[in-house]
Write an enzyme that holds these catalytic residues in place. Structure first.
Site, PDB file in Angstrom:
ATOM      1  N   LYS A  16      49.631 -17.235 -15.817  1.00 14.88           N
ATOM      2  CA  LYS A  16      50.145 -16.712 -14.550  1.00 14.88           C
ATOM      3  C   LYS A  16      50.394 -17.856 -13.558  1.00 14.88           C
ATOM      4  CE  LYS A  16      47.725 -12.251 -15.061  1.00 14.88           C
ATOM      5  NZ  LYS A  16      46.798 -11.296 -14.386  1.00 14.88           N
ATOM      6  N   ARG A  90      41.137 -12.306 -25.666  1.00 18.42           N
ATOM      7  CA  ARG A  90      40.438 -11.549 -24.609  1.00 18.42           C
ATOM      8  C   ARG A  90      39.045 -12.134 -24.355  1.00 18.42           C
ATOM      9  NH1 ARG A  90      43.256  -7.804 -21.348  1.00 18.42           N
ATOM     10  NH2 ARG A  90      41.207  -6.923 -20.906  1.00 18.42           N
ATOM     11  N   ASN A 117      43.785 -14.533 -11.505  1.00 24.36           N
ATOM     12  CA  ASN A 117      42.885 -14.773 -12.630  1.00 24.36           C
ATOM     13  C   ASN A 117      43.523 -15.549 -13.784  1.00 24.36           C
ATOM     14  OD1 ASN A 117      44.508 -12.756 -13.585  1.00 24.36           O
ATOM     15  ND2 ASN A 117      42.901 -11.204 -13.745  1.00 24.36           N
ATOM     16  N   HIS A 120      47.054 -13.631 -18.545  1.00 28.45           N
ATOM     17  CA  HIS A 120      47.118 -12.284 -19.109  1.00 28.45           C
ATOM     18  C   HIS A 120      46.982 -12.384 -20.617  1.00 28.45           C
ATOM     19  CE1 HIS A 120      48.576  -8.310 -20.298  1.00 28.45           C
ATOM     20  NE2 HIS A 120      49.306  -8.951 -21.197  1.00 28.45           N
TER      21      HIS A 120
HETATM   22  P1  IDP Z   1      43.397  -7.402 -17.426  1.00 32.02           P
HETATM   23  O1  IDP Z   1      44.432  -8.440 -16.987  1.00 32.02           O
HETATM   24  O2  IDP Z   1      42.021  -8.000 -17.481  1.00 32.02           O
HETATM   25  O3  IDP Z   1      43.791  -6.695 -18.697  1.00 32.02           O
HETATM   26  P2  IDP Z   1      44.231  -5.015 -15.926  1.00 32.02           P
HETATM   27  O4  IDP Z   1      43.312  -3.917 -15.496  1.00 32.02           O
HETATM   28  O5  IDP Z   1      45.196  -4.730 -17.025  1.00 32.02           O
HETATM   29  O6  IDP Z   1      43.312  -6.286 -16.263  1.00 32.02           O
HETATM   30  O7  IDP Z   1      45.019  -5.460 -14.615  1.00 32.02           O
HETATM   31  C1  IDP Z   1      46.147  -6.295 -14.697  1.00 32.02           C
HETATM   32  C2  IDP Z   1      46.079  -7.346 -13.602  1.00 32.02           C
HETATM   33  O8  IDP Z   1      46.117  -6.712 -12.315  1.00 32.02           O
HETATM   34  C3  IDP Z   1      44.776  -8.158 -13.581  1.00 32.02           C
HETATM   35  O9  IDP Z   1      44.779  -9.223 -14.499  1.00 32.02           O
HETATM   36  C4  IDP Z   1      44.748  -8.641 -12.140  1.00 32.02           C
HETATM   37  O10 IDP Z   1      45.626  -9.754 -11.929  1.00 32.02           O
HETATM   38  C5  IDP Z   1      45.281  -7.422 -11.393  1.00 32.02           C
HETATM   39  N1  IDP Z   1      44.193  -6.511 -10.986  1.00 32.02           N
HETATM   40  C6  IDP Z   1      43.513  -5.644 -11.759  1.00 32.02           C
HETATM   41  N2  IDP Z   1      42.604  -4.919 -11.071  1.00 32.02           N
HETATM   42  C7  IDP Z   1      42.716  -5.337  -9.797  1.00 32.02           C
HETATM   43  C8  IDP Z   1      42.032  -4.952  -8.577  1.00 32.02           C
HETATM   44  O11 IDP Z   1      41.139  -4.098  -8.563  1.00 32.02           O
HETATM   45  N3  IDP Z   1      42.430  -5.617  -7.453  1.00 32.02           N
HETATM   46  C9  IDP Z   1      43.397  -6.566  -7.453  1.00 32.02           C
HETATM   47  N4  IDP Z   1      44.072  -6.952  -8.566  1.00 32.02           N
HETATM   48  C10 IDP Z   1      43.727  -6.355  -9.737  1.00 32.02           C
HETATM   49 MG    MG Z   2      45.453  -5.452 -18.984  1.00 32.57          MG
END
Ligand code: IDP
Ligand code: MG
Length: 143
Positions: A16, A90, A117, A120
């Site tokens: 990202k 993961r 973070n 992805h």
């Molecule tokens: P993941 O990337 O760990 O699979 P997902 O729930 O699929 O997590 O969410 C996609 C992306 O959305 C996350 O990587 C993060 O950048 C953002 N995100 C997820 N949950 C939150 C939140 O509660 N607040 C702000 N951003 C979030």
């Molecule tokens: Mg995800």
């Protein structure tokens, strides 16, 4: 070793915008995990593909911030390949919230919080196929 787990498979990773400056170190960690890059592309994403990719959270209040973040610079799209690639990536990434990610994971080393973070990774083999198709084959199909 569990049955049917020792198979070579592919997964989609996206370095990202906040991860770009550490891309070399992230790629080193990926190779050290026994995964390799089958294909990669550096490019800007757009609103349309992000709304599709993040369809599961597009209605959340934090979505606009996530979209701005993902549009803030180019990203590195990668098809990764290796034994148990989906789970390996993961595990190497750590949890969504970087503040909860252990040192030695990509998010633990290079992420900032739950939004920013660094990386992805597909969350299942099924979604890996969908995402690889979305980011690498859709363009060709449209021609
Ligand atoms: P993941 O990337 O760990 O699979 P997902 O729930 O699929 O997590 O969410 C996609 C992306 O959305 C996350 O990587 C993060 O950048 C953002 N995100 C997820 N949950 C939150 C939140 O509660 N607040 C702000 N951003 C979030
Ligand atoms: Mg995800």
């Amino acid at each position: 070793m569990k049955d049917n787990k020792n198979v070579v498979e592919q997964t989609l990773a996206i370095i990202k915008p906040d991860g770009i400056k550490n891309a070399i170190k992230i790629i080193e960690m990926i190779y050290n995990e026994g995964l390799k890059i089958e294909k990669y592309e550096v490019r800007m994403l757009d609103e349309e593909i992000l709304k599709e990719h993040y369809a599961h959270i597009v209605d959340k209040p934090f979505y606009p911030k996530l979209e701005n973040y993902m549009l803030s610079s180019e990203v590195v799209l990668m098809i990764l390949e290796g034994v148990n690639a989906v789970d390996k990536l993961r595990n190497l990434m750590g949890p969504t919230d970087s503040t909860k990610a252990q040192k030695g994971t990509i998010r633990g080393e290079f992420g900032t919080d739950i939004t920013y973070n660094a990386i992805h990774g597909s969350d299942s083999k099924e979604n890996a196929e969908i995402e690889i198709n979305r980011f690498f084959r859709q363009k060709q199909k449209r021609i």
